[in-house]
Design a protein around this motif. Structure first.
Motif, PDB file in Angstrom:
ATOM      1  N   PHE A   1      31.652  36.200  43.743  1.00 57.50           N
ATOM      2  CA  PHE A   1      31.737  35.244  42.637  1.00 57.50           C
ATOM      3  C   PHE A   1      33.133  35.347  42.035  1.00 57.50           C
ATOM      4  O   PHE A   1      33.707  36.435  41.964  1.00 57.50           O
ATOM      5  N   VAL A   2      33.673  34.183  41.653  1.00 51.81           N
ATOM      6  CA  VAL A   2      35.013  34.120  41.057  1.00 51.81           C
ATOM      7  C   VAL A   2      34.862  33.623  39.625  1.00 51.81           C
ATOM      8  O   VAL A   2      34.132  32.649  39.381  1.00 51.81           O
ATOM      9  N   SER A   3      35.492  34.317  38.663  1.00 51.52           N
ATOM     10  CA  SER A   3      35.370  33.925  37.259  1.00 51.52           C
ATOM     11  C   SER A   3      36.744  33.863  36.592  1.00 51.52           C
ATOM     12  O   SER A   3      37.637  34.636  36.940  1.00 51.52           O
ATOM     13  N   LYS A   4      36.852  32.926  35.630  1.00 46.45           N
ATOM     14  CA  LYS A   4      38.125  32.790  34.892  1.00 46.45           C
ATOM     15  C   LYS A   4      38.255  33.891  33.837  1.00 46.45           C
ATOM     16  O   LYS A   4      39.303  34.068  33.248  1.00 46.45           O
ATOM     17  N   ASN A   5      37.124  34.581  33.584  1.00 48.14           N
ATOM     18  CA  ASN A   5      37.188  35.678  32.589  1.00 48.14           C
ATOM     19  C   ASN A   5      36.402  36.854  33.129  1.00 48.14           C
ATOM     20  O   ASN A   5      36.071  36.897  34.312  1.00 48.14           O
ATOM     21  N   HIS A   6      36.077  37.805  32.263  1.00 44.50           N
ATOM     22  CA  HIS A   6      35.443  39.030  32.771  1.00 44.50           C
ATOM     23  C   HIS A   6      33.918  38.891  32.900  1.00 44.50           C
ATOM     24  O   HIS A   6      33.249  39.821  33.314  1.00 44.50           O
ATOM     25  N   GLN A   7      33.395  37.691  32.498  1.00 46.46           N
ATOM     26  CA  GLN A   7      31.935  37.539  32.511  1.00 46.46           C
ATOM     27  C   GLN A   7      31.452  36.865  33.806  1.00 46.46           C
ATOM     28  O   GLN A   7      32.045  35.896  34.274  1.00 46.46           O
ATOM     29  N   PHE A   8      30.377  37.403  34.338  1.00 45.48           N
ATOM     30  CA  PHE A   8      29.766  36.852  35.562  1.00 45.48           C
ATOM     31  C   PHE A   8      28.294  36.579  35.242  1.00 45.48           C
ATOM     32  O   PHE A   8      27.413  37.371  35.543  1.00 45.48           O
TER      33      PHE A   8
END
Ligand SMILES: CCC[C@@H](CC(=O)O)C(=O)C(=O)O
Ligand SMILES: [Zn+2]
Length: 335
Positions: free
Chosen positions: A77-84
């Motif tokens: 999974f790729v996220s723009k921030n630290h949250q998944f």
């Protein structure tokens, strides 16, 4: 320093700050019979010094995993921030096929990535870059060495607990490789979970199912079903007034620790900041048969509330009608 005066492998500066206080989850030696009392009571406990994932502890460095995990693509999974934050893509309204569901923009992107590309992105990551999180079922094609290690897990121990507590079948073992600071926001699963830490440290904050009204889960039909709507780092206290009253417990798990996360218990899990990449293997089991004995257990009430929401949506068809009907039924009559 810890109780025995040893230098702690992490410090409080590596933990994100929340306006909540947490009791400590007990840590028990794997031979301690009290572990069964906790599992029987649906309470979390950290099982220490076991051989549950011993081969992984001995061999699963990032280099070894890169060499042996297998050449197929792995789910990341790729996220723009630290949250998944997890989402169920089957619940997303699909305009083209006009499926049922809600308009929804996924907060992360699911990609298949070769392990060497994943490792390269982790190694070369710099502030501002997208973050990535490998979350791969171990039951699909992995290298022979990994299979060899996997079969040497202490299956007698975990299957013994499964049998003793009448759990359902093992449904999957997922391998997680996270970047330092990655966060899986607060949610619950409908499975029993042995959460085995292989490398690095993760902070696991848990809340019992009774905290349902403080954690405001999304509606069942929403793609974020089972996830809390509250952003722990920036809680909207006007919208979620009971969040400040949530009573939880926590454990910082390190290599060899196995946290029992009881079915329906909320958990908010993050790899410590500045602690390097982390590796975890989980063991998800279906719950055991649920007999209705009174008083009902809190997690049974959560299961009942889920069925009410599903039934209402089934008959009303339009998700926008479920809330108003529930309000009309409850406000001024049951409150
Ligand atoms: C995809 C979920 C991963 C895990 C949390 C984490 O280690 O980041 C978790 O929630 C679980 O094992 O149930
Ligand atoms: Zn989970």
């Amino acid at each position: 320093m810890d109780g025995e005066g040893n230098k702690k492998p992490w410090d409080a500066s590596q933990l994100r700050k929340y306006d909540l206080t947490f009791d400590e989850i007990p840590r028990l030696h794997y031979k301690d019979p009290k572990i069964d009392e906790y599992i029987r009571a649906n309470k979390p406990v950290v099982i220490i010094e076991s051989n549950i994932i011993k081969p992984a502890l001995q061999r699963w460095t990032l280099e070894y995993l890169e060499k042996n995990l297998g050449q197929t693509g792995h789910t990341c999974f790729v996220s723009k921030n630290h949250q998944f934050k997890y989402y169920d893509d089957k619940k997303i309204y699909d305009k083209t096929n006009n499926t049922k569901g809600v308009e929804f923009t996924p907060p992360t992107k699911k990609v298949e990535m070769r392990i060497e590309d994943f490792m390269k992105r982790v190694k070369e990551w710099k502030k501002g870059d997208d973050r990535i999180y490998l979350q791969q079922s171990l039951t699909t094609s992995v290298g022979n060495n990994i299979v060899e290690d996997f079969v040497k897990f202490d299956w007698d121990y975990v299957n013994g607990k499964q049998a003793k507590h009448n759990w359902g079948p093992l449904t999957s073992n997922l391998l997680f490789i996270a970047m330092e600071g990655n966060q899986t926001p607060c949610h619950y699963d409908e499975q029993e979970n042995f959460f085995a830490q292989v490398q690095g440290y993760k902070r696991c904050i848990l809340f019992p199912p009774s905290q349902f009204e403080c954690l405001y889960p999304y509606p069942v039909h929403h793609p974020h079903d089972r996830q809390s709507m509250v952003d722990f780092e920036h809680p909207d206290n006007a919208k979620f007034p009971k969040f400040k009253d949530a009573k939880g417990c926590e454990a910082i798990v390190g290599p060899g620790d196995v946290l029992y996360i009881p079915i329906y218990w909320w958990h908010h899990i993050e790899s410590l900041m500045r602690g390097g990449p982390t590796t975890t293997v989980n063991f998800w089991y279906k719950g055991g048969p649920s007999t209705l004995e009174y008083p009902l257990k809190d997690h049974q009430k959560v299961a009942i509330s889920r069925n009410v929401e599903k039934m209402l949506l089934e008959v009303l068809q339009d998700p926008k009608e479920v809330g108003p009907l529930l309000s009309a039924m409850v406000l001024g009559r049951y409150t």
